[in-house]
Scaffold this motif. Structure first.
Motif: not given
Length: 334
Positions: A10-14, A45-49
């Protein structure tokens, strides 16, 4: 043999990006052995960076369990790195019959009946975290198995200077507790002439607030690449960071670090690094004395000797080839 590794995380803003970056380190090593890699990530979507051009399936695999099982049936090895996953779901995945690598460094559930359990937390090989040990499970414990991104493995250590001239601040990919503006404001008072490298992750929502406290000595680094992170660590005489994978990367570069706890699952990493003497721990994010502790520790770490000691302690517990050791040991066991 169908050589494919599927990574569930899992990953991203949260969630932050720590789980993804450490999985990338392991994935890249498996790829060198000819494995095809697929990430199945519960995130945004932030994970793609962070993942760049890697093969990714974005899926709420907690909700859509059957979809996950369909994907996993085509795998030859499964890597699980998740806090959110339930014990029941782990057992359902195990029933597929595919070898599982479970990074069990937070809850230490010790639930697998066979496969591989990994916990590279500093000193985890010295403590009875996994008891009783399962006969059909291979345990890889201790910081010698820490997987670092390849760029970190090759990077040079920073040089301990006489004075603190540059300081970096990094609170993960999303600054979950909105600490960056608070620390920047106070650093302007504590070290007014010091250059400040402020890492701004792709999940940050407080950039305007941070910019209010930007002065002529402040350098905002947005969506830092791996090479930019390494450059900031190498340049900095001191880092302020939250726990997790970043502490291991800072240890490899040898940047003396003041650490803060943001979440419960980073507690063991942070306190273990403090126990071996490579970081200065100042408390939880909501501690009323946090800024007072920050000022005290910065004053203490103005000593070149003290910062050198912290770097030496870190060197004892970090292995630049941790991912290679881990993956080669797993493949040998298979």
């Amino acid at each position: 043999m169908n050589k494919s590794l599927t990574i569930i995380t899992e990953g991203g803003g949260a969630f932050g990006f720590g789980h993804i970056t450490r999985c990338i380190s392991i994935a890249d090593c498996f790829q060198k052995y000819g494995f095809l890699i697929k990430f199945v990530i519960n995130g945004d979507g932030s994970i793609y960076s962070v993942l760049e051009e890697r093969s990714v399936i974005m899926c709420d695999w907690i909700k859509y369990k059957n979809r996950l099982l369909e994907i996993l049936h085509h795998s030859s090895i499964i890597l699980i790195d998740s806090i959110a996953i339930t014990n029941k779901q782990i057992m359902e995945i195990q029933s597929i019959g595919v070898p599982i690598i479970f990074i069990d460094d937070e809850k230490r559930r010790n639930i697998l009946e066979k496969g591989f359990v990994v916990d590279w937390t500093v000193l985890s090989d010295k403590k009875d975290y996994f008891f009783p040990k399962k006969k059909k499970v291979v345990y890889f414990l201790g910081s010698q198995y820490t997987p670092l991104r390849e760029e970190f493995n090759a990077a040079k250590q920073n040089k301990i200077k006489e004075n603190i001239q540059t300081i970096m601040v990094t609170f993960g990919g999303s600054d979950l507790r909105n600490l960056t503006p608070i620390f920047l404001k106070n650093l302007n008072d504590i070290l007014p002439n010091c250059k400040k490298n402020i890492i701004i992750g792709s999940g940050f929502s407080n950039l305007q607030e941070i910019e209010k406290f930007k002065d002529k000595n402040t350098n905002l680094i947005l969506n830092a690449t791996t090479s930019k992170m390494i450059e900031a660590m190498q340049e900095s005489d001191l880092a302020i960071a939250s726990g997790g994978q970043t502490l291991y990367e800072l240890a490899k570069i040898g940047t003396p670090t003041i650490a803060i706890l943001l979440v419960e699952n980073a507690k063991d990493d942070t306190l273990s690094w403090a126990e071996v003497g490579s970081i200065a721990y100042i408390g939880w994010w909501n501690d009323k004395k946090l800024i007072k502790n920050l000022g005290y520790k910065i004053n203490l770490l103005k000593s070149k000797k003290k910062r050198r000691q912290m770097q030496d302690c870190a060197n004892e517990y970090i292995n630049p080839n941790g991912a290679k050791l881990l993956v080669s040991s797993i493949i040998k066991a298979l």
